[in-house]
Design an enzyme around this catalytic site. Sequence first.
Site, PDB file in Angstrom:
ATOM      1  N   ASP A   7       2.776  71.122  45.431  1.00  0.00           N
ATOM      2  CA  ASP A   7       4.014  70.992  46.208  1.00  0.00           C
ATOM      3  C   ASP A   7       3.834  71.714  47.530  1.00  0.00           C
ATOM      4  O   ASP A   7       3.638  72.923  47.561  1.00  0.00           O
ATOM      5  CB  ASP A   7       5.180  71.588  45.422  1.00  0.00           C
ATOM      6  CG  ASP A   7       6.504  71.419  46.146  1.00  0.00           C
ATOM      7  OD1 ASP A   7       6.687  70.406  46.842  1.00  0.00           O
ATOM      8  OD2 ASP A   7       7.358  72.309  46.006  1.00  0.00           O
ATOM      9  N   TYR A  12       6.836  75.601  54.268  1.00  0.00           N
ATOM     10  CA  TYR A  12       6.113  76.568  53.429  1.00  0.00           C
ATOM     11  C   TYR A  12       4.847  77.072  54.122  1.00  0.00           C
ATOM     12  O   TYR A  12       4.256  78.051  53.687  1.00  0.00           O
ATOM     13  CB  TYR A  12       5.690  75.939  52.093  1.00  0.00           C
ATOM     14  CG  TYR A  12       6.770  75.339  51.258  1.00  0.00           C
ATOM     15  CD1 TYR A  12       8.121  75.640  51.439  1.00  0.00           C
ATOM     16  CD2 TYR A  12       6.449  74.443  50.255  1.00  0.00           C
ATOM     17  CE1 TYR A  12       9.100  75.058  50.650  1.00  0.00           C
ATOM     18  CE2 TYR A  12       7.419  73.869  49.455  1.00  0.00           C
ATOM     19  CZ  TYR A  12       8.741  74.172  49.672  1.00  0.00           C
ATOM     20  OH  TYR A  12       9.699  73.588  48.878  1.00  0.00           O
ATOM     21  N   LYS A  41       7.068  67.441  52.321  1.00  0.00           N
ATOM     22  CA  LYS A  41       8.445  67.193  52.725  1.00  0.00           C
ATOM     23  C   LYS A  41       8.645  67.209  54.230  1.00  0.00           C
ATOM     24  O   LYS A  41       7.907  67.877  54.948  1.00  0.00           O
ATOM     25  CB  LYS A  41       9.354  68.283  52.135  1.00  0.00           C
ATOM     26  CG  LYS A  41       9.324  68.352  50.641  1.00  0.00           C
ATOM     27  CD  LYS A  41       9.872  69.692  50.182  1.00  0.00           C
ATOM     28  CE  LYS A  41       9.416  70.010  48.801  1.00  0.00           C
ATOM     29  NZ  LYS A  41       7.998  70.376  48.742  1.00  0.00           N
ATOM     30  N   HIS A  76      13.569  67.274  52.658  1.00  0.00           N
ATOM     31  CA  HIS A  76      13.774  68.569  52.009  1.00  0.00           C
ATOM     32  C   HIS A  76      15.227  68.819  51.647  1.00  0.00           C
ATOM     33  O   HIS A  76      15.529  69.409  50.612  1.00  0.00           O
ATOM     34  CB  HIS A  76      13.245  69.689  52.902  1.00  0.00           C
ATOM     35  CG  HIS A  76      12.866  70.919  52.157  1.00  0.00           C
ATOM     36  ND1 HIS A  76      13.694  71.983  52.036  1.00  0.00           N
ATOM     37  CD2 HIS A  76      11.727  71.234  51.495  1.00  0.00           C
ATOM     38  CE1 HIS A  76      13.092  72.922  51.325  1.00  0.00           C
ATOM     39  NE2 HIS A  76      11.893  72.491  50.986  1.00  0.00           N
TER      40      HIS A  76
END
Length: 91
Positions: A7, A12, A41, A76
């Site tokens: 993921d 991130y 995302k 997201h």
Amino acid sequence: MGYRALDTAEAYRNERAVGAAVQTVIEKGIVTREEIFIATKLSDSSKHGGYEQTKALVRSQLELLETPYIDLYMLHSPFENKALQAESWRA
């Protein structure tokens, strides 16, 4: 490589590291790309929302992830601007 579902997201800041790790295990013959599931995302709707911006972001994410395809691409979070969200989804 124990993890097969990865993921990631621009927010991130892990796409480059994940891409490098995936390439390493593929080159070592530990797994094939088809044995790994990569999700990422669209994070910031104000920066990347819309058709062309989303397409450009996806191209960038593919490069960072060092992969020819992404298995799952998500928005997201919902956009306040639903027309912009629809254009991003269409991309």
